[in-house]
Design a protein around this motif. Structure first.
Motif, mmCIF file in Angstrom:
data_model
loop_
_atom_site.group_PDB
_atom_site.id
_atom_site.type_symbol
_atom_site.label_atom_id
_atom_site.label_comp_id
_atom_site.label_asym_id
_atom_site.label_seq_id
_atom_site.Cartn_x
_atom_site.Cartn_y
_atom_site.Cartn_z
ATOM 1 N N ALA A 1 0.826 -1.214 0.000
ATOM 2 C CA ALA A 1 0.000 0.000 0.000
ATOM 3 C C ALA A 1 0.856 1.258 0.000
ATOM 4 N N GLY A 2 1.942 1.242 0.768
ATOM 5 C CA GLY A 2 2.814 2.411 0.828
ATOM 6 C C GLY A 2 3.492 2.678 -0.502
ATOM 7 N N LEU A 3 3.988 1.624 -1.134
ATOM 8 C CA LEU A 3 4.624 1.786 -2.441
ATOM 9 C C LEU A 3 3.610 2.245 -3.477
ATOM 10 N N ARG A 4 2.418 1.668 -3.441
ATOM 11 C CA ARG A 4 1.409 2.046 -4.421
ATOM 12 C C ARG A 4 1.019 3.512 -4.257
ATOM 13 N N GLU A 5 0.898 3.958 -3.020
ATOM 14 C CA GLU A 5 0.568 5.365 -2.769
ATOM 15 C C GLU A 5 1.633 6.277 -3.358
ATOM 16 N N LEU A 6 2.889 5.876 -3.229
ATOM 17 C CA LEU A 6 3.988 6.656 -3.795
ATOM 18 C C LEU A 6 3.903 6.693 -5.316
ATOM 19 N N LEU A 7 3.646 5.545 -5.940
ATOM 20 C CA LEU A 7 3.568 5.481 -7.398
ATOM 21 C C LEU A 7 2.380 6.269 -7.938
ATOM 22 N N VAL A 8 1.261 6.222 -7.220
ATOM 23 C CA VAL A 8 0.081 6.985 -7.633
ATOM 24 C C VAL A 8 0.365 8.486 -7.560
ATOM 25 N N ALA A 9 1.059 8.907 -6.521
ATOM 26 C CA ALA A 9 1.405 10.328 -6.389
ATOM 27 C C ALA A 9 2.304 10.765 -7.545
ATOM 28 N N GLU A 10 3.246 9.912 -7.908
ATOM 29 C CA GLU A 10 4.134 10.239 -9.028
ATOM 30 C C GLU A 10 3.359 10.278 -10.340
ATOM 31 N N ARG A 11 2.409 9.359 -10.496
ATOM 32 C CA ARG A 11 1.582 9.358 -11.698
ATOM 33 C C ARG A 11 0.747 10.628 -11.791
ATOM 34 N N ASP A 12 0.120 10.999 -10.683
ATOM 35 C CA ASP A 12 -0.726 12.194 -10.680
ATOM 36 C C ASP A 12 0.100 13.442 -10.969
ATOM 37 N N ALA A 13 1.331 13.470 -10.475
ATOM 38 C CA ALA A 13 2.201 14.607 -10.747
ATOM 39 C C ALA A 13 2.539 14.685 -12.237
ATOM 40 N N GLN A 14 2.748 13.523 -12.852
ATOM 41 C CA GLN A 14 3.018 13.489 -14.290
ATOM 42 C C GLN A 14 1.810 13.978 -15.081
ATOM 43 N N GLY B 1 15.030 1.697 -5.815
ATOM 44 C CA GLY B 1 15.321 3.087 -5.466
ATOM 45 C C GLY B 1 14.386 3.685 -4.436
ATOM 46 N N ALA B 2 13.381 2.911 -4.000
ATOM 47 C CA ALA B 2 12.399 3.426 -3.048
ATOM 48 C C ALA B 2 12.938 3.391 -1.620
ATOM 49 N N ASP B 3 12.422 4.276 -0.792
ATOM 50 C CA ASP B 3 12.760 4.267 0.634
ATOM 51 C C ASP B 3 12.212 2.982 1.253
ATOM 52 N N PRO B 4 13.036 2.228 1.984
ATOM 53 C CA PRO B 4 12.563 0.978 2.598
ATOM 54 C C PRO B 4 11.344 1.164 3.493
ATOM 55 N N ASP B 5 11.124 2.383 3.969
ATOM 56 C CA ASP B 5 9.993 2.642 4.869
ATOM 57 C C ASP B 5 8.645 2.498 4.177
ATOM 58 N N VAL B 6 8.626 2.401 2.841
ATOM 59 C CA VAL B 6 7.333 2.232 2.157
ATOM 60 C C VAL B 6 6.763 0.843 2.391
ATOM 61 N N PHE B 7 7.590 -0.083 2.910
ATOM 62 C CA PHE B 7 7.129 -1.433 3.196
ATOM 63 C C PHE B 7 6.961 -1.644 4.692
ATOM 64 N N PRO B 8 5.967 -2.429 5.103
ATOM 65 C CA PRO B 8 5.758 -2.687 6.533
ATOM 66 C C PRO B 8 6.986 -3.304 7.194
ATOM 67 N N THR B 9 7.664 -4.205 6.476
ATOM 68 C CA THR B 9 8.875 -4.843 6.980
ATOM 69 C C THR B 9 9.843 -5.053 5.818
ATOM 70 N N PRO B 10 11.141 -5.174 6.106
ATOM 71 C CA PRO B 10 12.093 -5.456 5.022
ATOM 72 C C PRO B 10 11.756 -6.736 4.263
ATOM 73 N N ALA B 11 11.174 -7.706 4.977
ATOM 74 C CA ALA B 11 10.833 -8.978 4.328
ATOM 75 C C ALA B 11 9.807 -8.784 3.214
ATOM 76 N N ILE B 12 8.912 -7.815 3.368
ATOM 77 C CA ILE B 12 7.912 -7.547 2.334
ATOM 78 C C ILE B 12 8.597 -7.034 1.076
ATOM 79 N N GLY B 13 9.561 -6.137 1.245
ATOM 80 C CA GLY B 13 10.311 -5.631 0.098
ATOM 81 C C GLY B 13 11.038 -6.752 -0.626
ATOM 82 N N ASP B 14 11.639 -7.656 0.145
ATOM 83 C CA ASP B 14 12.338 -8.798 -0.453
ATOM 84 C C ASP B 14 11.359 -9.707 -1.193
ATOM 85 N N ALA B 15 10.180 -9.900 -0.601
ATOM 86 C CA ALA B 15 9.175 -10.759 -1.231
ATOM 87 C C ALA B 15 8.695 -10.148 -2.546
ATOM 88 N N LEU B 16 8.554 -8.837 -2.576
ATOM 89 C CA LEU B 16 8.135 -8.174 -3.810
ATOM 90 C C LEU B 16 9.196 -8.340 -4.892
#
Length: 259
Positions: free
Chosen positions: A67-80, A202-217
Protein backbone atom coordinates in the motif's frame (compact mmCIF):
# COMPACT_ATOMS: atom_id res chain seq x y z
CA UNK A 1 1.57 7.08 -29.18
CA UNK A 2 0.22 3.84 -30.63
CA UNK A 3 -0.62 5.67 -33.84
CA UNK A 4 2.94 6.98 -33.98
CA UNK A 5 4.26 3.41 -33.69
CA UNK A 6 2.03 2.23 -36.53
CA UNK A 7 3.23 5.16 -38.59
CA UNK A 8 6.84 4.22 -37.92
CA UNK A 9 6.10 0.64 -38.95
CA UNK A 10 4.73 1.85 -42.28
CA UNK A 11 7.81 4.00 -42.82
CA UNK A 12 10.02 0.97 -42.18
CA UNK A 13 8.04 -1.23 -44.57
CA UNK A 14 8.08 1.45 -47.27
CA UNK A 15 11.69 2.56 -46.67
CA UNK A 16 13.13 1.03 -49.89
CA UNK A 17 10.64 3.07 -51.92
CA UNK A 18 10.61 6.24 -49.85
CA UNK A 19 14.38 6.48 -49.72
CA UNK A 20 16.69 6.50 -46.72
CA UNK A 21 16.60 10.27 -46.16
CA UNK A 22 12.80 10.63 -46.07
CA UNK A 23 12.33 7.43 -44.06
CA UNK A 24 14.97 8.40 -41.51
CA UNK A 25 13.52 11.91 -41.10
CA UNK A 26 9.93 10.74 -40.65
CA UNK A 27 10.87 7.84 -38.39
CA UNK A 28 12.90 10.18 -36.16
CA UNK A 29 10.07 12.74 -35.98
CA UNK A 30 7.49 10.09 -35.00
CA UNK A 31 9.89 8.54 -32.47
CA UNK A 32 10.61 11.87 -30.80
CA UNK A 33 6.92 12.80 -30.75
CA UNK A 34 6.16 9.56 -28.91
CA UNK A 35 8.99 10.11 -26.46
CA UNK A 36 7.67 13.58 -25.58
CA UNK A 37 4.42 11.93 -24.47
CA UNK A 38 5.92 8.92 -22.72
CA UNK A 39 6.26 10.27 -19.16
CA UNK A 40 2.58 10.00 -18.26
CA UNK A 41 2.24 6.56 -19.80
CA UNK A 42 5.30 5.22 -17.97
CA UNK A 43 4.07 6.49 -14.60
CA UNK A 44 0.63 4.96 -15.16
CA UNK A 45 2.11 1.61 -16.20
CA UNK A 46 4.09 1.32 -12.97
CA UNK A 47 0.87 1.42 -10.96
CA UNK A 48 -0.84 -1.08 -13.27
CA UNK A 49 2.15 -3.43 -13.22
CA UNK A 50 2.24 -3.47 -9.43
CA UNK A 51 -1.50 -4.12 -9.25
CA UNK A 52 -1.35 -6.99 -11.74
CA UNK A 53 1.57 -8.59 -9.93
CA UNK A 54 -0.08 -8.47 -6.49
CA UNK A 55 -3.34 -9.81 -7.97
CA UNK A 56 -1.55 -13.01 -8.94
CA UNK A 57 -1.89 -15.63 -6.21
CA UNK A 58 1.60 -16.89 -6.95
CA UNK A 59 3.08 -13.58 -5.79
CA UNK A 60 2.18 -14.37 -2.17
CA UNK A 61 1.55 -10.66 -1.59
CA UNK A 62 -1.45 -8.77 -0.26
CA UNK A 63 -2.56 -5.31 -1.33
CA UNK A 64 -1.85 -4.08 2.20
CA UNK A 65 1.78 -5.22 1.85
CA UNK A 66 2.46 -2.75 -0.94
CA UNK A 67 0.00 0.00 0.00
CA UNK A 68 2.81 2.41 0.83
CA UNK A 69 4.62 1.79 -2.44
CA UNK A 70 1.41 2.05 -4.42
CA UNK A 71 0.57 5.37 -2.77
CA UNK A 72 3.99 6.66 -3.80
CA UNK A 73 3.57 5.48 -7.40
CA UNK A 74 0.08 6.98 -7.63
CA UNK A 75 1.40 10.33 -6.39
CA UNK A 76 4.13 10.24 -9.03
CA UNK A 77 1.58 9.36 -11.70
CA UNK A 78 -0.73 12.19 -10.68
CA UNK A 79 2.20 14.61 -10.75
CA UNK A 80 3.02 13.49 -14.29
CA UNK A 81 -0.61 14.01 -15.33
CA UNK A 82 -0.59 17.51 -13.85
CA UNK A 83 2.64 18.33 -15.66
CA UNK A 84 1.29 17.01 -18.94
CA UNK A 85 -1.90 19.06 -18.65
CA UNK A 86 0.06 22.26 -18.14
CA UNK A 87 2.83 21.49 -20.64
CA UNK A 88 1.53 23.50 -23.57
CA UNK A 89 5.07 23.76 -24.85
CA UNK A 90 5.39 19.98 -25.06
CA UNK A 91 2.17 19.64 -27.04
CA UNK A 92 3.30 22.38 -29.41
CA UNK A 93 6.61 20.58 -29.91
CA UNK A 94 4.81 17.33 -30.69
CA UNK A 95 2.60 19.08 -33.24
CA UNK A 96 5.67 20.63 -34.87
CA UNK A 97 7.23 17.17 -35.18
CA UNK A 98 4.05 15.80 -36.72
CA UNK A 99 4.00 18.68 -39.21
CA UNK A 100 7.30 17.39 -40.57
CA UNK A 101 5.71 14.01 -41.28
CA UNK A 102 2.46 15.46 -42.67
CA UNK A 103 4.41 17.61 -45.13
CA UNK A 104 6.43 14.60 -46.25
CA UNK A 105 3.35 12.42 -46.69
CA UNK A 106 2.19 14.63 -49.54
CA UNK A 107 5.32 13.67 -51.43
CA UNK A 108 5.56 9.99 -50.51
CA UNK A 109 6.02 7.88 -53.62
CA UNK A 110 7.21 4.36 -54.28
CA UNK A 111 8.87 3.01 -57.40
CA UNK A 112 7.26 1.70 -60.59
CA UNK A 113 6.68 -1.64 -58.81
CA UNK A 114 5.65 -0.52 -55.30
CA UNK A 115 4.96 -4.03 -54.04
CA UNK A 116 8.59 -4.92 -54.70
CA UNK A 117 9.62 -2.03 -52.45
CA UNK A 118 7.20 -3.13 -49.75
CA UNK A 119 8.44 -6.72 -50.02
CA UNK A 120 12.01 -5.53 -49.56
CA UNK A 121 10.98 -3.51 -46.51
CA UNK A 122 9.08 -6.46 -45.06
CA UNK A 123 12.06 -8.74 -45.62
CA UNK A 124 14.31 -6.23 -43.84
CA UNK A 125 11.97 -6.22 -40.82
CA UNK A 126 12.03 -10.02 -40.73
CA UNK A 127 15.82 -10.13 -40.88
CA UNK A 128 16.18 -7.55 -38.10
CA UNK A 129 13.78 -9.59 -35.98
CA UNK A 130 15.83 -12.76 -36.47
CA UNK A 131 18.99 -10.85 -35.57
CA UNK A 132 17.36 -9.49 -32.40
CA UNK A 133 16.24 -13.00 -31.42
CA UNK A 134 19.74 -14.36 -31.93
CA UNK A 135 21.20 -11.58 -29.79
CA UNK A 136 18.64 -12.27 -27.04
CA UNK A 137 19.60 -15.94 -27.00
CA UNK A 138 23.29 -15.11 -26.75
CA UNK A 139 23.13 -12.30 -24.16
CA UNK A 140 23.25 -12.34 -20.37
CA UNK A 141 22.70 -9.96 -17.45
CA UNK A 142 22.05 -6.31 -18.32
CA UNK A 143 22.86 -7.01 -21.97
CA UNK A 144 20.00 -9.51 -22.04
CA UNK A 145 17.56 -6.88 -20.77
CA UNK A 146 18.63 -4.59 -23.61
CA UNK A 147 18.45 -7.45 -26.12
CA UNK A 148 14.91 -8.34 -25.03
CA UNK A 149 13.91 -4.69 -25.34
CA UNK A 150 15.27 -4.67 -28.90
CA UNK A 151 13.40 -7.90 -29.67
CA UNK A 152 10.22 -6.27 -28.38
CA UNK A 153 10.65 -3.32 -30.76
CA UNK A 154 11.30 -5.61 -33.70
CA UNK A 155 8.23 -7.70 -32.75
CA UNK A 156 6.05 -4.59 -32.84
CA UNK A 157 7.44 -3.72 -36.26
CA UNK A 158 6.58 -7.20 -37.50
CA UNK A 159 3.10 -7.08 -35.97
CA UNK A 160 2.23 -3.78 -37.65
CA UNK A 161 3.91 -4.74 -40.93
CA UNK A 162 1.79 -7.90 -41.10
CA UNK A 163 -1.30 -5.73 -40.50
CA UNK A 164 -0.37 -3.39 -43.34
CA UNK A 165 0.41 -6.21 -45.77
CA UNK A 166 -2.42 -8.57 -44.81
CA UNK A 167 -3.96 -8.42 -48.29
CA UNK A 168 -0.96 -10.30 -49.71
CA UNK A 169 -1.76 -13.51 -47.83
CA UNK A 170 -4.66 -12.96 -45.41
CA UNK A 171 -4.66 -16.18 -43.34
CA UNK A 172 -0.87 -16.34 -43.00
CA UNK A 173 -0.45 -12.63 -42.29
CA UNK A 174 -3.26 -12.72 -39.72
CA UNK A 175 -1.56 -15.61 -37.94
CA UNK A 176 1.75 -13.73 -37.99
CA UNK A 177 0.04 -10.62 -36.61
CA UNK A 178 -1.39 -12.56 -33.69
CA UNK A 179 1.92 -14.22 -32.87
CA UNK A 180 3.94 -11.03 -33.13
CA UNK A 181 1.35 -9.13 -31.08
CA UNK A 182 1.42 -11.75 -28.32
CA UNK A 183 5.21 -11.76 -28.38
CA UNK A 184 5.30 -7.97 -28.01
CA UNK A 185 2.88 -8.23 -25.09
CA UNK A 186 5.00 -10.83 -23.28
CA UNK A 187 8.13 -8.75 -23.78
CA UNK A 188 6.32 -5.53 -22.87
CA UNK A 189 5.02 -6.96 -19.61
CA UNK A 190 8.51 -8.20 -18.80
CA UNK A 191 9.97 -4.77 -19.54
CA UNK A 192 7.37 -3.11 -17.30
CA UNK A 193 8.39 -5.44 -14.46
CA UNK A 194 12.02 -4.53 -15.07
CA UNK A 195 11.16 -0.84 -14.68
CA UNK A 196 9.15 -1.60 -11.54
CA UNK A 197 12.11 -3.54 -10.14
CA UNK A 198 14.38 -0.52 -10.59
CA UNK A 199 11.80 1.74 -8.94
CA UNK A 200 11.50 -0.61 -5.95
CA UNK A 201 15.27 -0.71 -5.61
CA UNK A 202 15.32 3.09 -5.47
CA UNK A 203 12.40 3.43 -3.05
CA UNK A 204 12.76 4.27 0.63
CA UNK A 205 12.56 0.98 2.60
CA UNK A 206 9.99 2.64 4.87
CA UNK A 207 7.33 2.23 2.16
CA UNK A 208 7.13 -1.43 3.20
CA UNK A 209 5.76 -2.69 6.53
CA UNK A 210 8.88 -4.84 6.98
CA UNK A 211 12.09 -5.46 5.02
CA UNK A 212 10.83 -8.98 4.33
CA UNK A 213 7.91 -7.55 2.33
CA UNK A 214 10.31 -5.63 0.10
CA UNK A 215 12.34 -8.80 -0.45
CA UNK A 216 9.18 -10.76 -1.23
CA UNK A 217 8.14 -8.17 -3.81
CA UNK A 218 11.52 -8.34 -5.50
CA UNK A 219 11.31 -12.13 -5.58
CA UNK A 220 7.82 -12.00 -7.08
CA UNK A 221 9.00 -9.57 -9.76
CA UNK A 222 11.95 -11.80 -10.64
CA UNK A 223 9.81 -14.94 -10.81
CA UNK A 224 7.19 -13.32 -13.03
CA UNK A 225 9.81 -11.80 -15.31
CA UNK A 226 11.45 -15.20 -15.70
CA UNK A 227 8.17 -16.87 -16.65
CA UNK A 228 7.31 -14.17 -19.19
CA UNK A 229 10.79 -14.34 -20.66
CA UNK A 230 10.55 -18.08 -21.18
CA UNK A 231 7.16 -17.72 -22.86
CA UNK A 232 8.50 -14.92 -25.04
CA UNK A 233 11.58 -16.79 -26.18
CA UNK A 234 9.61 -19.94 -27.02
CA UNK A 235 7.11 -17.90 -29.02
CA UNK A 236 9.85 -15.89 -30.71
CA UNK A 237 11.48 -19.13 -31.86
CA UNK A 238 8.16 -20.16 -33.39
CA UNK A 239 7.61 -16.78 -35.03
CA UNK A 240 11.00 -16.75 -36.70
CA UNK A 241 10.94 -20.36 -37.82
CA UNK A 242 8.01 -19.73 -40.17
CA UNK A 243 7.97 -19.81 -43.96
CA UNK A 244 8.60 -16.10 -44.33
CA UNK A 245 10.16 -16.30 -47.78
CA UNK A 246 6.75 -17.31 -49.08
CA UNK A 247 5.19 -14.26 -47.45
CA UNK A 248 7.81 -11.96 -48.96
CA UNK A 249 7.06 -13.47 -52.38
CA UNK A 250 3.34 -12.98 -51.79
CA UNK A 251 3.87 -9.27 -51.08
CA UNK A 252 6.08 -8.91 -54.14
CA UNK A 253 3.40 -10.62 -56.21
CA UNK A 254 0.93 -7.80 -55.52
CA UNK A 255 2.57 -5.92 -58.39
CA UNK A 256 1.54 -8.73 -60.80
CA UNK A 257 -1.47 -10.51 -59.22
CA UNK A 258 -2.25 -12.45 -62.42
CA UNK A 259 1.09 -14.24 -62.18
Amino acid sequence: RKAFKRGRAFVRVARPGLGDDVAARDNAALREAGQRLSGTRDAEVLVQTLDKLVARKSSGLQASDVAGLRELLVAERDAQHATARSAKGTIAEVLDLLDVVVQDIGGWTLGPEPAADLAAGFDRILRKGRRALRDAHQSHGEERTEALHELRKRSKDLWHAAELLEVAAPPEMQALQEQAHQLADYLGDGNDLSVLELRVQGADPDVFPTPAIGDALMSAISARRGKLERKAMNLADDVHSGRHKALVRAVRGLDHPAS
